[in-house]
Each structure stands twice: as structure tokens, then as C-alpha cells.
Design an enzyme around this catalytic site. Structure first.
Site, PDB file in Angstrom:
ATOM      1  CG  ASP A 372      -5.292   0.325   6.518  1.00 11.33           C
ATOM      2  OD1 ASP A 372      -4.086   0.396   6.790  1.00 11.33           O
ATOM      3  OD2 ASP A 372      -5.773  -0.509   5.723  1.00 11.33           O
ATOM      4  CE  LYS A 373      -1.750   2.127   0.162  1.00 10.09           C
ATOM      5  NZ  LYS A 373      -2.462   1.359  -0.914  1.00 10.09           N
TER       6      LYS A 373
END
Length: 695
Positions: A372-373
Site C-alpha cells: 500500500d502506498k
């Protein structure tokens, strides 16, 4: 490995009236540890006693020439008692549960030797088996001590201030949420909480694995903080079992002793071996038919020896009992659990919580990892990433104007601008802004020295039909393409410049991804809810193979499912809360910064207790090493069983078989325990870190 060491519940003890009584975490751990090590000590003493009595029997039989019905028999009977005491207990326990395991096979062989008058062989079998098992228990206790030592970190009492009275010392079990605890310098912190008074550096290495103490400072509003504990930065939060530095702190308790991060970690690590790895599941299935097959093989050996080779019953039965011992899968049974126990303990010391053999082994085989960023590859907090003054303006004019206006706003981007740029404003250059006004979807306005100041997006000025100077227009376009959120600054009738804010990537992200590729992970993906332009910019900066943006939580699950069709197994790394569905869909879900987050600890397979991306390559390398050691142990165990069975038919006696059998078990355990020293001190090898921005 015998099962008697798993037969009790480590968190409960029977009260005098027979009802179960839940123990406080520390007491439970002490009870469990004392029980395990006490049992191992008794087994060793009994094994030594068996060795002494066996030696006495051999001296009486051969050196003194006494008849077997006299003193030699008495000595060998004593050896049967001391050597078989723990063996028969475990054999009965496992048999009642419908399992025929190594202890049962050894007992059958010893009884069989006695039935045909081979007391010396039966005695040496039980002596060597009990000695080998006791030494195995002691070896495994090294890993157990690493786990149980975590539970001893929290102090037994706390200094509590209730109301206006002087602080009083109370047991940690009596702490309740909302209590105010005084933490003296250089003392252990008794509970999870947040700082309300004082400043100090706290050593959190025991819980989060961080090697450098973390500076702590009080929260600004304790009343509001209690409702937002989960979002507090590391500078405000403390955990039970960590060590205060030289400052005096007062903290407000946010969790009881039983619900503290330390207690949950200890419980999860202690029960990690209950989540069987794929290899252990295979071995369990294998043993379900292997043990009956051994018994049938022993019967076949007896019958073939008697009827095909015309051996006397006594000799045929002795050969059958020797084959029974040779075929016993003792080393095979302990091969995987020993490696899992050592691997989980080693990971815990580095601040990586692995919830069992399944994720430990699976992580070592991952072909792809999805990140996930926000908060994983990036900090999850905006930073000023670009500042471009207009041609006729300098930073000394642009920055004070920005800071003075944004300091009036409570917007997260305004907070980032003030945090990053305020230190660059000298005392003599500070400006005073007034009359703040927000224009929804556009920006803000204020007044400085009678002049109107506007800070907003391009739409704000397009609506006024104001055109940016060419230099600023070019800088704006370039920064926008890189994924930054941009604000244009205008004072009076002049454009002063453009400021860009972005959730910046961690400095170590690119290094971590390269390290993962070096470990053999073939495909690295970033998934994000941000627009594709931002995802592309961050993905290019950190070096992922694919960056996918504009994903809702359910879209992330869909993408993980799609990824699994090409790469398997896959791991998903996120915060364990918003990313929980996607992490659950992956073969291994890894949560970052899980310390203090009950949801993250419960939803993930592996938890990084600190907000440290650099521990992921270490965890992958450790998992690969554990898988490699498990394979080595299995191959060695099976090879030794085959060798012993062949050697038995070639004339190897039961004493030598037991000696090699137990020696192989100890070798397998020793090989597994090498994981306890895996890359000691190299958890962050070659990875540089930067400090997370605070709010």
C-alpha cells in the site's frame, strides 16, 4: 518431540477449589517458564539416575559376574523406572488421544526387550532415549527463554497518582484505563499510555526492535487524546516493558496489563507453534500412516525372521524391536517445530511478530509483494517537496508570507507547510496575518499589512482571469506531473511563487525494494487510492515494477486476487487496518507499525512492531533461512532412519541404534537453533533511515 510440554494452558492455573483462575500476564509467563524448565531439569535428573543405575547393572552383571535375577536385575529395573517415567507419562497421554508417537514406540521396544529377558538392551534404550529427550528439552528452552523473557519486561508494580494525593505503588494488574502513572528515570514503563508531562528518551527495542531511543514529549490536550490514541505519533506514545531514560514522565494509561501491546505480543508469540506450517501439516499427515506402517513392518519382520529364516523367537523378536527403534521418527517430528520456534523467537527480538510456522514458511517462498502506498512506501504525512519563487521574488519574501497565513489554518497541508518552513523564518522576518477566510475547493485568503494574500490552486486564479507568469506556469506544470499538490501564492497584485506538498516517499523505500529483489522476490507492486498520476510519480521514485492508483478498498482485494493468478505465493504490506481485506486475501499479510494497534495485531500474519520498512527484507531472509533449515532437517532425519533400518538388518544392536537415533535428534535441534543467531545485528544491513515527520 514429546507432547507433554504442550498439554497445559500457559495462561491459566487451577485454583484451590478446582476452578480455573486467569493469571496476570507476567505471572502466567513465569509459571509457564518455570514449568517448562522445571520439567526439563527433572527429566535430566531422571536420565542421569537411569544412567547411574544402568552402569551399576552392567558392572554387577559382567564385572562382578552376579546372576541376572539378583542385583543386575534390580539395577536394570531402576533404570526402567527412571528412564521410562516421563516416557510412559507422555505415551499414555498421546495414546488416550488416539495418537501413537515416538514415546509409545520406544516404550513398546523396551517392554519387548524385557519380555525376552534382554533387560540390559531395554535399559540402555530407555536411558539413552530419556537422556536425549532431556537434552533436547534443554536445547529448545533456549528458544523458549527468548520468547518468555519478553513477558518479564513489564514491572510488577506502578507508581499511580489518583486525584490530588501523592503517588502510591500498586500492582500492574490493578491499573485501569485513565490512571496517571509516574515513571521515574531509568525505570521500566508498566503500561501502554501517552505522555501528559515531562520529556525523556525511551528505549523501545524490546517491543518494537528500534535500536535508538525515541524522544517522548507530552500531548497538547490529554482529554481529546484519549479518543484518538490510535493516531498518536511515536513521540507521544509509550508501551509497557520499554525503558525510560533520564527524564521524569507522567503517562495516562490506555490499556490494562492484560490488554497491553507487550501482553498481546507475548501471547501471540507463545502460541505461534499452534499455526502449523505447510511442511508440518505434511509431516502430521505423513506420521498418521507412517507409525501404523512401522508397527506393521515390525510384525512382518518378526514373522519373516521366524518362518522364512527360521530364527528363534527370542532373536526374531529382538530384531523386530530394534527395527522399531530404528524406524521411530523422532528427529522427523522435531525438525519443523524446532525451526519454527527458533525463527519466531529470533524475529520477535528484532521487532517482527510472526504468528506461527505457516506465515514464517510462506513468506520465504513469496514471488510477489504488494505495498500500500500511504504510510508504507510513503510516510503517510504531507511534506513540502518544492518551493519556487517568482522571478521578481525571493524565498525570504515568499516563505514568511506562506508561514504567517498558513499558521492561521487547521488544514493538514497548512500544518505541513508551517512545520517545514517556519524554521527558515528568522525572528526579524516574521509577519502577522489576519482575517483568514477559506474558499472551499480553491484555497484561503488573509491580510498582511493591509494587503490581500491569496494561497490556492490554479482554479482560484483562473476564475479571476489571472494568468501565471511563464516561469511559474512551467514550474507548476512540472510539479503537477510529479504528483504534488500545489498552491500558488499571490500578495497584492504580485505572484510570489508556488509551493508543492506531497506525501513523500521514505528515503529507504528504494533501498528496501532493491534488497527484496536481492532476496529473490520477483515482482513488486504498489497499490493506492490516490490518483494515477500520484501513484506513477511515487512508484517511479521508489522503483516498483507496477504502480496502480485510484483503488477503493474492494478494488485492492480484486487486484490482489488478480495478482495471485500470476504469482504465488504473494504478500501484502499495509497498516493492518484500512488494508485488512487486501491483506487477508494475500497469502501473507504484513502490518507495519503494529505496536499499540490491536486491530493490526489481530488481522495480520506478520506484524512489524515499529514503523520500519527496513525490517521486511530481514523478515524475508529469515523466512528463507528457516525454510532452508527445515528442508535440511527433513532430509537428514529421513536419511538417518533409512540408514538405521538397513544397519539393523546388518546386525547393529539396539544400544547403538538408540545412540545414533538420539544423536540425530540433537543434531536436528542444534541446526534449528542456529536461527536464534541469524544475522545478529544485521536487521537493517545496508538500509539508511530518515526520521518520520511529526505533526
Amino acid at each position: 518431540m514429546s507432547e507433554h510440554q504442550h498439554d497445559h494452558d500457559p495462561g491459566h492455573r487451577t485454583a484451590p477449589n478446582g476452578s480455573p483462575t486467569t493469571l496476570p500476564p507476567t505471572s502466567a509467563a513465569t509459571h509457564t517458564q518455570d514449568h517448562a524448565h522445571g520439567s526439563a531439569r527433572w527429566e535430566l535428573w531422571f536420565a542421569i539416575a537411569a544412567g547411574v543405575t544402568y552402569t551399576g547393572g552392567m558392572i554387577a552383571e559382567f564385572a562382578l559376574g552376579l546372576p541376572m535375577v539378583g542385583w543386575p536385575l534390580a539395577f536394570f529395573l531402576a533404570t526402567y523406572f527412571f528412564g521410562g517415567f516421563f516416557t510412559i507419562r507422555t505415551a499414555i497421554s498421546s495414546t488416550l488421544r488416539g495418537k501413537f508417537e515416538v514415546d509409545f514406540l520406544m516404550l513398546v521396544a523396551a517392554v519387548g526387550a524385557a519380555l525376552i529377558g534382554r533387560w540390559a538392551e531395554g535399559a540402555v534404550l530407555l536411558f539413552l532415549f530419556s537422556l536425549g529427550h532431556a537434552l533436547e528439552e534443554y536445547a529448545l528452552s533456549r528458544a523458549s527463554k527468548s520468547i518468555e523473557a519478553l513477558a518479564e519486561l513489564a514491572p510488577r508494580s506502578a507508581l499511580v497518582r489518583r486525584g490530588e494525593t501523592e503517588p502510591v505503588e500498586v500492582p500492574v494488574e490493578e491499573l485501569v484505563v485513565g490512571d496517571i502513572v509516574v515513571i521515574r528515570p531509568n525505570s521500566r514503563i508498566p503500561s501502554d499510555g501517552f505522555v501528559i508531562s515531562g520529556m525523556s528518551a525511551v528505549d523501545q527495542s524490546a517491543v518494537t526492535g528500534e535500536s535508538i531511543p525515541v524522544e517522548k514529549e507530552p500531548v497538547s490536550d490529554p482529554t481529546r487524546t484519549m479518543h484518538t490514541v490510535g493516531t498518536l505519533p511515536a513521540t507521544n506514545r509509550v508501551f509497557a516493558g520499554t525503558v525510560n531514560g533520564s527524564g521524569l514522565l507522567e503517562i495516562e494509561v490506555t490499556a490494562t496489563a492484560a490488554d497491553s501491546t507487550l501482553s498481546k505480543v507475548v501471547e501471540l508469540v507463545r502460541t505461534a507453534d499452534q499455526a502449523a506450517s505447510p511442511t508440518q501439516q505434511f509431516i502430521d499427515r505423513f506420521q498418521r500412516w507412517y507409525v501404523p506402517a512401522v508397527i506393521l513392518g515390525v510384525i512382518a519382520t518378526l514373522l519373516v525372521s521366524m518362518f522364512a529364516f527360521a530364527q528363534p523367537f527370542r532373536d526374531a523378536f529382538y530384531l523386530a524391536m530394534t527395527v522399531l527403534v530404528a524406524a521411530s521418527p523422532c528427529a522427523l517430528a522435531i525438525a519443523t517445530p524446532a525451526a519454527v520456534l527458533a525463527g519466531v523467537a529470533r524475529a520477535a527480538r528484532a521487532g517482527v511478530l510472526v504468528k506461527g510456522g505457516a506465515p514464517l514458511e510462506t513468506l520465504g517462498r513469496v514471488e510477489a509483494i504488494a505495498f500500500d502506498k500511504t504510510g508504507t512506501l510513503t510516510w503517510g504525512a504531507p511534506r513540502v517537496t518544492s518551493l519556487v519563487p517568482a522571478d521578481d521574488t525571493s524565498e525570504s519574501e515568499l516563505i514568511p508570507t506562506l508561514v504567517s497565513v498558513e499558521s492561521l489554518s487547521d488544514h493538514p497541508l497548512a500544518a505541513a507547510i508551517v512545520r517545514d518552513l517556519a524554521p527558515r523564518v528568522p525572528e526579524t522576518g516574521r509577519l502577522v496575518a489576519t482575517d483568514l477566510s477559506a474558499l472551499t475547493g480553491r484555497g484561503i485568503t488573509a491580510t498582511i499589512d493591509g494587503e490581500r494574500v491569496e494561497i490556492g490552486n490554479l482554479r482560484m486564479f483562473d476564475e479571476q482571469q489571472l494568468e501565471l507568469p511563464s516561469s511559474l506556469a512551467k514550474a507548476y506544470a512540472e510539479a503537477r506531473d510529479s504528483g504534488q499538490t500545489l498552491m500558488i501564492v499571490r500578495r497584492g497584485d504580485r505572484f510570489l511563487g508556488v509551493v508543492g506538498v506531497m506525501d513523500a516517499s521514505r528515503a529507504e523505500s528504494a533501498q528496501v525494494l532493491n534488497a527484496l529483489r536481492d532476496t529473490g522476490v520477483g515482482h513488486l507492486v504498489m497499490i493506492s487510492g490516490d490518483n494515477q498520476r500520484v501513484a506513477d510519480a511515487v512508484g517511479q521514485e521508489v522503483g516498483v515494477d507496477t504502480a496502480i492508483g485510484e483503488l477503493l478498498p474492494e478494488d485492492k482485494v480484486t487486484h490482489i486476487t488478480s495478482l495471485a493468478k500470476t504469482y504465488r505465493p504473494i504478500a501484502m504490506i499495509g497498516d493492518g487496518v484500512n488494508d485488512a481485506p487486501a491483506m487477508a486475501r494475500a497469502d501473507v499479510g504484513i502490518a507495519m507499525g503494529a505496536a499499540g494497534s490491536t486491530v493490526a495485531l489481530e488481522t495480520c500474519d506478520i506484524a512489524l512492531m515499529s514503523d520500519d520498512l527496513g525490517r521486511i527484507p530481514f523478515a524475508v531472509r529469515l523466512s528463507r533461512a528457516a525454510s532452508r533449515i527445515i528442508r535440511q532437517n527433513l532430509i537428514a532425519s529421513l536419511a538417518i532412519v533409512v540408514f538405521l533400518i538397513i544397519a539393523t538388518f546388518l546386525g547393529l544392536n539396539i544400544g547403538a541404534v538408540v545412540l545414533i537415533h538420539e544423536g540425530s535428534t540433537l543434531i536436528v535441534v542444534a541446526n534449528a537453533l542456529r536461527l536464534l543467531n541469524f544475522q545478529k545485528g544485521q536487521e537493517h544491513a545496508g538500509i539508511d533511515h530518515e526520521e518520520k515527520p511529526t505533526h
